[in-house]
Design an enzyme around this catalytic site. Structure first.
Site, PDB file in Angstrom:
ATOM      1  N   TYR A 141      37.934  69.309  54.093  1.00  0.00           N
ATOM      2  CA  TYR A 141      38.485  68.784  52.838  1.00  0.00           C
ATOM      3  C   TYR A 141      37.484  68.984  51.699  1.00  0.00           C
ATOM      4  O   TYR A 141      37.837  69.459  50.621  1.00  0.00           O
ATOM      5  CB  TYR A 141      38.830  67.299  52.998  1.00  0.00           C
ATOM      6  CG  TYR A 141      39.519  66.702  51.796  1.00  0.00           C
ATOM      7  CD1 TYR A 141      40.906  66.765  51.678  1.00  0.00           C
ATOM      8  CD2 TYR A 141      38.797  66.091  50.779  1.00  0.00           C
ATOM      9  CE1 TYR A 141      41.551  66.222  50.575  1.00  0.00           C
ATOM     10  CE2 TYR A 141      39.433  65.556  49.677  1.00  0.00           C
ATOM     11  CZ  TYR A 141      40.809  65.616  49.588  1.00  0.00           C
ATOM     12  OH  TYR A 141      41.435  65.087  48.474  1.00  0.00           O
ATOM     13  N   HIS A 182      37.736  71.570  48.323  1.00  0.00           N
ATOM     14  CA  HIS A 182      37.595  71.082  46.946  1.00  0.00           C
ATOM     15  C   HIS A 182      36.365  71.668  46.247  1.00  0.00           C
ATOM     16  O   HIS A 182      36.380  71.849  45.039  1.00  0.00           O
ATOM     17  CB  HIS A 182      37.591  69.555  46.909  1.00  0.00           C
ATOM     18  CG  HIS A 182      38.963  68.991  47.036  1.00  0.00           C
ATOM     19  ND1 HIS A 182      39.622  68.913  48.246  1.00  0.00           N
ATOM     20  CD2 HIS A 182      39.824  68.526  46.097  1.00  0.00           C
ATOM     21  CE1 HIS A 182      40.835  68.407  48.041  1.00  0.00           C
ATOM     22  NE2 HIS A 182      40.981  68.167  46.754  1.00  0.00           N
ATOM     23  N   TYR A 236      37.746  63.296  37.055  1.00  0.00           N
ATOM     24  CA  TYR A 236      38.530  63.185  38.284  1.00  0.00           C
ATOM     25  C   TYR A 236      37.579  63.189  39.477  1.00  0.00           C
ATOM     26  O   TYR A 236      36.813  64.132  39.660  1.00  0.00           O
ATOM     27  CB  TYR A 236      39.498  64.356  38.350  1.00  0.00           C
ATOM     28  CG  TYR A 236      40.531  64.346  39.450  1.00  0.00           C
ATOM     29  CD1 TYR A 236      40.589  63.375  40.428  1.00  0.00           C
ATOM     30  CD2 TYR A 236      41.476  65.357  39.498  1.00  0.00           C
ATOM     31  CE1 TYR A 236      41.546  63.390  41.410  1.00  0.00           C
ATOM     32  CE2 TYR A 236      42.452  65.393  40.477  1.00  0.00           C
ATOM     33  CZ  TYR A 236      42.472  64.412  41.442  1.00  0.00           C
ATOM     34  OH  TYR A 236      43.431  64.438  42.422  1.00  0.00           O
ATOM     35  N   TRP A 244      48.860  74.644  46.242  1.00  0.00           N
ATOM     36  CA  TRP A 244      47.712  73.825  46.681  1.00  0.00           C
ATOM     37  C   TRP A 244      48.153  72.834  47.754  1.00  0.00           C
ATOM     38  O   TRP A 244      47.454  72.627  48.749  1.00  0.00           O
ATOM     39  CB  TRP A 244      47.091  73.102  45.492  1.00  0.00           C
ATOM     40  CG  TRP A 244      45.917  72.240  45.871  1.00  0.00           C
ATOM     41  CD1 TRP A 244      45.890  70.888  45.984  1.00  0.00           C
ATOM     42  CD2 TRP A 244      44.592  72.688  46.197  1.00  0.00           C
ATOM     43  NE1 TRP A 244      44.635  70.458  46.350  1.00  0.00           N
ATOM     44  CE2 TRP A 244      43.820  71.547  46.480  1.00  0.00           C
ATOM     45  CE3 TRP A 244      43.985  73.932  46.258  1.00  0.00           C
ATOM     46  CZ2 TRP A 244      42.475  71.621  46.836  1.00  0.00           C
ATOM     47  CZ3 TRP A 244      42.639  74.002  46.605  1.00  0.00           C
ATOM     48  CH2 TRP A 244      41.909  72.849  46.899  1.00  0.00           C
ATOM     49  N   TRP A 245      49.310  72.234  47.556  1.00  0.00           N
ATOM     50  CA  TRP A 245      49.804  71.274  48.547  1.00  0.00           C
ATOM     51  C   TRP A 245      49.971  71.938  49.912  1.00  0.00           C
ATOM     52  O   TRP A 245      49.581  71.375  50.930  1.00  0.00           O
ATOM     53  CB  TRP A 245      51.125  70.679  48.110  1.00  0.00           C
ATOM     54  CG  TRP A 245      51.054  69.761  46.939  1.00  0.00           C
ATOM     55  CD1 TRP A 245      49.953  69.180  46.379  1.00  0.00           C
ATOM     56  CD2 TRP A 245      52.161  69.324  46.161  1.00  0.00           C
ATOM     57  NE1 TRP A 245      50.307  68.410  45.312  1.00  0.00           N
ATOM     58  CE2 TRP A 245      51.661  68.473  45.154  1.00  0.00           C
ATOM     59  CE3 TRP A 245      53.527  69.568  46.204  1.00  0.00           C
ATOM     60  CZ2 TRP A 245      52.488  67.867  44.213  1.00  0.00           C
ATOM     61  CZ3 TRP A 245      54.349  68.955  45.277  1.00  0.00           C
ATOM     62  CH2 TRP A 245      53.817  68.116  44.289  1.00  0.00           C
TER      63      TRP A 245
END
Length: 104
Positions: free
Chosen positions: A18, A22, A41, A76-77
């Site tokens: 993960y 990112h 963010y 992206w999902w």
């Protein structure tokens, strides 16, 4: 600016993956987010139960409702769906959180 917070769930064993994904955030997705008025963010991981906690600032919160229509967001999902809880459309299961305290 409005601050929004939410939580998601990462599958056990995918913590490093993960973070890697990112760290390599696609430039076109970064442009979409920034162009939508999103800033500051951050996503944090609770290693006890693999809960992800996200917080961001956005100029117009109504813009968040339009992001799922963007092709790069949908891509992206799909890219992330194998390592976290998702809905039928591959969007992450995301639970909004209510702010109860903020110290500026």
């Amino acid at each position: 600016m409005t601050r929004l917070a939410f939580k998601m769930k990462l599958f056990k064993g995918y913590e490093e993956e993960y973070k890697r994904r990112h760290d390599e955030l696609w430039p076109e997705l970064q442009s979409l987010l920034k162009g939508s008025g999103i800033s500051d963010y951050s996503i944090f991981l609770d290693k006890n139960d693999n809960t992800l906690f996200g917080v961001l600032q956005i100029e117009d919160p109504a813009v968040m409702a339009k992001l799922p229509e963007e092709p790069i967001m949908k891509k992206w999902w799909v890219h992330m769906a194998d390592i976290m809880e998702t809905n039928a459309d591959k969007s992450p299961v995301s639970i909004p959180l209510d702010e109860v305290f903020y110290l500026l």
